[in-house]
Write a protein that holds these residues in place. Structure first.
Motif, PDB file in Angstrom:
ATOM      1  N   GLN A   7       0.498  -1.014   0.071  1.00  0.00           N
ATOM      2  CA  GLN A   7       0.175  -0.302   0.249  1.00  0.00           C
ATOM      3  C   GLN A   7       0.658   1.160  -0.642  1.00  0.00           C
ATOM      4  O   GLN A   7       0.629   2.064  -0.666  1.00  0.00           O
ATOM      5  N   GLN A  60      -6.802  -5.376  -2.822  1.00  0.00           N
ATOM      6  CA  GLN A  60      -6.019  -4.717  -1.820  1.00  0.00           C
ATOM      7  C   GLN A  60      -4.684  -3.533  -1.624  1.00  0.00           C
ATOM      8  O   GLN A  60      -4.750  -2.407  -1.044  1.00  0.00           O
ATOM      9  N   ASN A  63      -6.529  -0.260  -1.421  1.00  0.00           N
ATOM     10  CA  ASN A  63      -7.779   0.572  -0.132  1.00  0.00           C
ATOM     11  C   ASN A  63      -6.921   0.929   1.090  1.00  0.00           C
ATOM     12  O   ASN A  63      -6.046   2.151   1.265  1.00  0.00           O
ATOM     13  N   ASP A  65      -6.333   2.258   4.937  1.00  0.00           N
ATOM     14  CA  ASP A  65      -5.448   1.116   5.836  1.00  0.00           C
ATOM     15  C   ASP A  65      -6.181  -0.065   6.955  1.00  0.00           C
ATOM     16  O   ASP A  65      -7.637   0.183   6.979  1.00  0.00           O
ATOM     17  N   ARG A  66      -6.001  -0.764   6.949  1.00  0.00           N
ATOM     18  CA  ARG A  66      -6.623  -1.649   7.444  1.00  0.00           C
ATOM     19  C   ARG A  66      -6.684  -1.606   8.648  1.00  0.00           C
ATOM     20  O   ARG A  66      -5.884  -1.428  10.052  1.00  0.00           O
ATOM     21  N   GLN A  67      -7.526  -1.561   9.331  1.00  0.00           N
ATOM     22  CA  GLN A  67      -7.686  -0.910  10.943  1.00  0.00           C
ATOM     23  C   GLN A  67      -7.679  -2.268  11.920  1.00  0.00           C
ATOM     24  O   GLN A  67      -8.543  -3.627  12.044  1.00  0.00           O
ATOM     25  N   THR A  68      -6.984  -2.182  12.866  1.00  0.00           N
ATOM     26  CA  THR A  68      -6.963  -2.987  14.476  1.00  0.00           C
ATOM     27  C   THR A  68      -8.431  -2.732  15.155  1.00  0.00           C
ATOM     28  O   THR A  68      -8.803  -2.430  15.822  1.00  0.00           O
ATOM     29  N   ASP A 121     -12.152  -7.375   3.900  1.00  0.00           N
ATOM     30  CA  ASP A 121     -11.939  -8.015   4.815  1.00  0.00           C
ATOM     31  C   ASP A 121     -11.005  -6.141   5.666  1.00  0.00           C
ATOM     32  O   ASP A 121     -11.632  -5.972   6.454  1.00  0.00           O
ATOM     33  N   ILE A 122     -10.877  -4.987   4.372  1.00  0.00           N
ATOM     34  CA  ILE A 122      -9.762  -4.408   4.869  1.00  0.00           C
ATOM     35  C   ILE A 122     -11.504  -3.101   4.791  1.00  0.00           C
ATOM     36  O   ILE A 122     -11.093  -2.687   5.822  1.00  0.00           O
ATOM     37  N   ARG A 125     -13.738  -3.727   7.793  1.00  0.00           N
ATOM     38  CA  ARG A 125     -12.613  -3.519   9.087  1.00  0.00           C
ATOM     39  C   ARG A 125     -12.905  -2.116   9.477  1.00  0.00           C
ATOM     40  O   ARG A 125     -12.755  -1.112  10.439  1.00  0.00           O
ATOM     41  N   TRP A 126     -12.763  -1.746   8.290  1.00  0.00           N
ATOM     42  CA  TRP A 126     -12.829   0.458   8.359  1.00  0.00           C
ATOM     43  C   TRP A 126     -13.881   1.222   8.360  1.00  0.00           C
ATOM     44  O   TRP A 126     -14.246   1.445   9.479  1.00  0.00           O
ATOM     45  N   SER A 316     -12.703   0.277  -2.920  1.00  0.00           N
ATOM     46  CA  SER A 316     -11.306  -0.056  -2.784  1.00  0.00           C
ATOM     47  C   SER A 316     -10.228   0.765  -3.037  1.00  0.00           C
ATOM     48  O   SER A 316      -9.516   0.446  -2.332  1.00  0.00           O
TER      49      SER A 316
END
Length: 340
Positions: A7, A60, A63, A65-68, A121-122, A125-126, A316
């Protein structure tokens, strides 16, 4: 780790794109994605297993940012035919200390042929993080292995399972809606419609509190001007839509069934509050605009946002296209109002 590196490199490569000045023209970032996709062999000539892999990879790099998450749970729904449907449940860190929590049951896009829990998934999460809701992502079975009506009935049974298990999942059934992008928006729409006018033998147990529809499929007959004219210059073309429809519907189906084409339902008056996002570069554009108009005419509470410079698939691209990120952030406001 690897995804973060990819990314970062992608965003670095996109940093010097020309400024966007025409509000109706596809943004430079999206146009670059289309140009890259154009170098690949035509996907509508490939078998679904290859298209699924390409779709997952393309979702991917561009996209958000991938959130925890605070936690992610996995559940399995036993379906009426003995098969199972997987759910991935995202509990974001932005939730309050205790439940029950507002939630949305979400259905991924991909023409009811491609897409799965990982492809979205990303994004899942977001959305959960930004909206402050629990997001239940549904891995309904796809065509051609499981053609119509399986994706629809799987989705209804998954919805019923979530409603029936809301207490153990710490979800508030009074603040529970449905949502989806593209084919997922189609499935969310059908859950709402089938609650009021069941035709498939399996009925939703509760009308969703709202529907959050991102450029949903509404009419698979392909009769609109935007459908017929979508031949190039965007990711989702008429050829790809025909590919999806061919695998999903097969042959010898009555195309006047509202369970295939939700735009054919006449009585929409009792549907829940609706967010519907349409985009200019999309074979589904005209159908989405028409459906939003019909909802308004029948007194449904509707927030319709149309982005003439966006294309189908832009959700995305929030990591490389500022306009895409802004549109996504604007859509979250609806979830905060209706889920909180």
């Amino acid at each position: 780790m690897l995804l973060g590196i990819v990314q970062s490199l992608t965003r670095w490569a996109w940093r010097k794109l020309p400024a966007d000045t025409d509000p109706n023209a596809l943004t430079a970032a999206q146009a670059k994605v289309v140009a890259m996709a154009g170098k690949l062999p035509p996907l509508h000539l490939k078998p679904p297993r290859q298209v699924r892999k390409a779709y997952r990879l393309m979702e991917q790099p561009f996209n958000v940012d991938r959130q925890t998450m605070a936690r992610i749970c996995h559940e399995s729904v036993t379906l009426e035919d003995g098969s199972s449907c997987s759910l991935r449940i995202y509990y974001p860190q932005s939730l309050p200390a205790s439940g029950p929590f507002p939630a949305m049951v979400y259905f991924h896009g991909g023409g009811c042929v491609i897409g799965d829990l990982d492809s979205h998934d990303i994004f899942s999460r977001w959305v959960a993080h930004q909206a402050g809701i629990v997001l239940v992502s549904v891995d309904y079975r796809c065509a051609p292995e499981h053609p119509f009506p399986v994706p629809v009935t799987d989705s209804i049974q998954a919805w019923n399972w979530v409603v029936g298990n809301a207490e153990s999942l710490q979800l508030d059934p009074q603040r529970l809606g449905v949502g989806g992008d593209s084919a997922g928006g189609y499935l969310a729409t059908l859950i709402c419609q089938q609650t009021l006018l069941p035709t498939l033998g399996v009925k939703p147990s509760q009308l969703p509190g709202y529907q959050w529809l991102i450029y949903p499929m509404m009419d698979l007959r392909g009769q609109s001007d935007s459908y017929r004219q979508a031949n190039d210059g965007m990711l989702l073309t008429r050829q790809m839509m025909d590919y999806f429809s061919g695998h999903y519907l097969g042959s010898n189906l009555d195309m006047q069934l509202s369970a295939i084409n939700p735009i054919l339902v006449d009585d929409l008056a009792d549907l829940p509050p609706t967010y519907l996002l349409s985009v200019g570069y999309d074979p589904l554009r005209d159908d989405d605009i028409l459906y939003a108009k019909r909802l308004v005419e029948q007194g449904v509470s509707v927030e319709h946002k149309h982005y003439p410079n966006m294309m189908h698939g832009f959700i995305s691209m929030g990591g490389v296209c500022p306009q895409a990120l802004q549109a996504l952030q604007q859509s979250i406001a609806f979830l905060k109002r209706n889920g909180s």
